[in-house]
Structures are given as C-alpha cells and as structure tokens.
Design a protein around this motif. Structure first.
Motif, PDB file in Angstrom:
ATOM      1  N   ALA A  41       0.826  -1.204   0.000  1.00  0.00           N
ATOM      2  CA  ALA A  41       0.000   0.000   0.000  1.00  0.00           C
ATOM      3  C   ALA A  41       0.865   1.261   0.000  1.00  0.00           C
ATOM      4  CB  ALA A  41      -0.930  -0.003   1.210  1.00  0.00           C
ATOM      5  N   GLN A  42       1.955   1.225   0.747  1.00  0.00           N
ATOM      6  CA  GLN A  42       2.848   2.380   0.829  1.00  0.00           C
ATOM      7  C   GLN A  42       3.492   2.685  -0.516  1.00  0.00           C
ATOM      8  OE1 GLN A  42       5.800   2.309   4.085  1.00  0.00           O
ATOM      9  NE2 GLN A  42       7.338   2.859   2.574  1.00  0.00           N
ATOM     10  N   ARG A  43       3.894   1.651  -1.233  1.00  0.00           N
ATOM     11  CA  ARG A  43       4.616   1.828  -2.498  1.00  0.00           C
ATOM     12  C   ARG A  43       3.680   1.967  -3.704  1.00  0.00           C
ATOM     13  NH1 ARG A  43       6.562   2.735  -6.525  1.00  0.00           N
ATOM     14  NH2 ARG A  43       8.615   2.227  -7.411  1.00  0.00           N
ATOM     15  N   PHE A  44       2.545   1.231  -3.684  1.00  0.00           N
ATOM     16  CA  PHE A  44       1.687   1.173  -4.871  1.00  0.00           C
ATOM     17  C   PHE A  44       0.247   1.615  -4.609  1.00  0.00           C
ATOM     18  CE2 PHE A  44       4.970  -2.089  -5.470  1.00  0.00           C
ATOM     19  CZ  PHE A  44       5.462  -1.751  -6.720  1.00  0.00           C
ATOM     20  N   GLY A  45      -0.041   2.109  -3.407  1.00  0.00           N
ATOM     21  CA  GLY A  45      -1.419   2.396  -3.028  1.00  0.00           C
ATOM     22  C   GLY A  45      -2.152   3.345  -3.947  1.00  0.00           C
ATOM     23  N   ASP A  46      -1.443   4.280  -4.585  1.00  0.00           N
ATOM     24  CA  ASP A  46      -2.109   5.214  -5.481  1.00  0.00           C
ATOM     25  C   ASP A  46      -2.549   4.554  -6.778  1.00  0.00           C
ATOM     26  OD1 ASP A  46       0.554   4.815  -6.147  1.00  0.00           O
ATOM     27  OD2 ASP A  46       0.757   6.794  -7.082  1.00  0.00           O
TER      28      ASP A  46
END
Length: 293
Positions: free
Chosen positions: A114-119
């Motif tokens: 989520a931190q790296r790909f959440g967007d």
C-alpha cells in the motif's frame, strides 16, 4: 492500561522490541508443555529438524512485540525482492490477489504494498477482528491508512474483496488460516490433511486476478524487513483448478514452497491441523479417509 502500554511500546526501536520478543518467545516455550508439543509435532510433520522448530521460538515472540511499532510507530527499514511482478500486474490492468502464509512478518506485507503502490493498486486485506475491544479499536485504526483498507471475515467482507478485484485492485489474505465449518475442504499441507479455505481459489477464479505469493522476512538484529514476491505457478497443468479440492491442494503446495524458503520464521505453533468448530472428530476422520481413497 493496555492501550497506554501499546502506545509506549510503539515508540521503542525495532531492535529493542525484537529483543523483548526473543525473551517472550522463550518464556512461552518454557512455561507451556502444550506449546512445545505442538511446535515440535508440526515442524516434524513437515519434515524439518528440531533445530528449525527451536529457531521459530524467538520469531513467534517477535511477531507479537513488533506489532505496536508496525501499527502505531514510525517507519522501519524495508527492502523489496520481486517488485517488478507488481509493476507487471498494474501494467496489465489486473487485480492482484496476494497470498501469504503465517511466515515471517505477514503484517508488513500489505503495508509495504500500500505504501509503495497504493495510489495505483489500493489493497484490501481480510482480517479477523480482535476479541478485546481496546485491541480491536487500535487494529482498525492502524490498518486503515492511505491505499490500505480492511474487510472482516463475513459474507459482506468477502463481497468487498470480490468487488476490489473486479475494480483491478489488490486483495491480501492468509490461505493457511483455518476457515469456519463449511468454508473449506480437507487438503494436504506438508503431507497431512488440513482444513483449507476455498475462498482464495474462488477469488482468483471469479475475478480473473493475477495471483502473487508474498511474505515478509524479518531481518536479524531488528534491522527491518525484506518483502519477497513470487509468481504463483500451480502444479498439475500450470493453471488453477476450478475444482475446490484440487485448487486448495495447489494453493497449499504454493504455501509450502514459501515456508521452505525460511522455515524458522514459520509459525509452527499455529494449530494448522485443527478441525473448525462444528466438525466432529469422527466427521474429520471420515473426510480424511474419503479423500485419501
């Protein structure tokens, strides 16, 4: 008292928390004969030496003491192994089903994705709410963060997961968790039948998602975590079977492959072979006999 202690622990450095976890793990081992028996039985069942089971004692304690930092504390050191697999799935426009066993720090895997790909790939994780109200409140607050949401282990929660995959988002769950009665089949796990959820295979087949195997390695001396990603390559033809039993077997085999990467960080004390409430001992034996025929 407990919420205040939890928040105090969240401020401690990870090496200190892992040192406390080491002590907690060995204290639990020393005080509980049942714990020791379960630990050795299940590691031996899987074909691992007693040294592997003993190595997992401290790791089980660290799993407990690291939670305050992971839920409420500052960032920790994180490393990637296999990040390109997620990039490929996003480029294909696929939903992603992340499967992880009770191996290493499974709490960190969804957080890192989520931190790296959440967007680009929001993640929804299936979870079982804590029984203690104070812990349940902390858990729900900590797990609701940008790019990450939760779904309870209910029918509504399952519908939430299906919807997320159809929207080409990510979903995370632990397929080696014993499901409620009526929601699983008896399938081999390290050579012995275990009541295995059919949900993970149904999610993959229903939504046409890409399935990735993921686990969070706990680095030594509290140095942080390394998240490993692996492609899911089912046995028997290379495709996930629509048959519930065969699909469960394929996923159990994939979980075994991950455990073999670092068996000392598997939670061998987890009662993987228990029968869920509602299934009698005789019914279990009959099921195992029928499936073994």
């Amino acid at each position: 008292m407990y919420p205040s202690l939890f928040r105090f622990l969240s401020r401690l450095p990870l090496p200190v928390l892992h040192a406390l976890g080491w002590a907690l793990g060995w204290l639990s081992f020393a005080l509980s004969a049942r714990y020791r028996r379960k630990l050795f039985e299940q590691a031996q069942q899987a074909g691992f030496a007693r040294s592997v089971a003993l190595g997992s004692v401290a790791e089980a304690g660290k799993m407990v003491t690291e939670l305050p930092r992971l839920w409420l504390g500052g960032p920790v050191h994180l490393e990637w192994d296999g990040m390109a697999l997620i990039e490929e799935a996003i480029a294909d426009g696929s939903g992603v089903l992340f499967l992880t066993p009770h191996l290493g720090c499974f709490e960190i895997t969804a957080q890192l994705v989520a931190q790296r790909f959440g967007d680009r790939l929001p993640v929804t994780v299936l979870y079982r709410p804590a029984r203690q109200p104070w812990l349940r409140d902390i858990m729900e607050t900590a797990r609701s963060r940008p790019g990450l949401s939760t779904a309870p282990t209910t029918l509504a929660g399952v519908k939430q997961l299906i919807k997320a995959l159809k929207l080409h988002q990510g979903v995370g769950l632990l397929p080696d968790q014993v499901p409620p009665e009526g929601q699983g089949v008896w399938a081999p796990f390290f050579g012995r039948d275990a009541y295995t959820m059919t949900l993970s295979a149904r999610l993959a087949l229903t939504a046409g998602a890409r399935v990735l195997l993921i686990w969070g390695e706990r680095l030594s001396w509290g140095r942080g975590y390394r998240v490993h990603l692996r492609p899911f390559r089912p046995e028997a033809g290379g495709q996930l079977s629509p048959d519930p039993l065969e699909g469960a077997r394929q996923i159990n085999a994939a979980m075994e492959s991950l455990v073999r990467e670092c068996p000392a960080q598997y939670l061998w004390s987890y009662d993987r072979y228990k029968a869920p409430a509602g299934i009698s001992h005789s019914a279990r034996l009959q099921a195992e006999k029928t499936q073994g025929a």
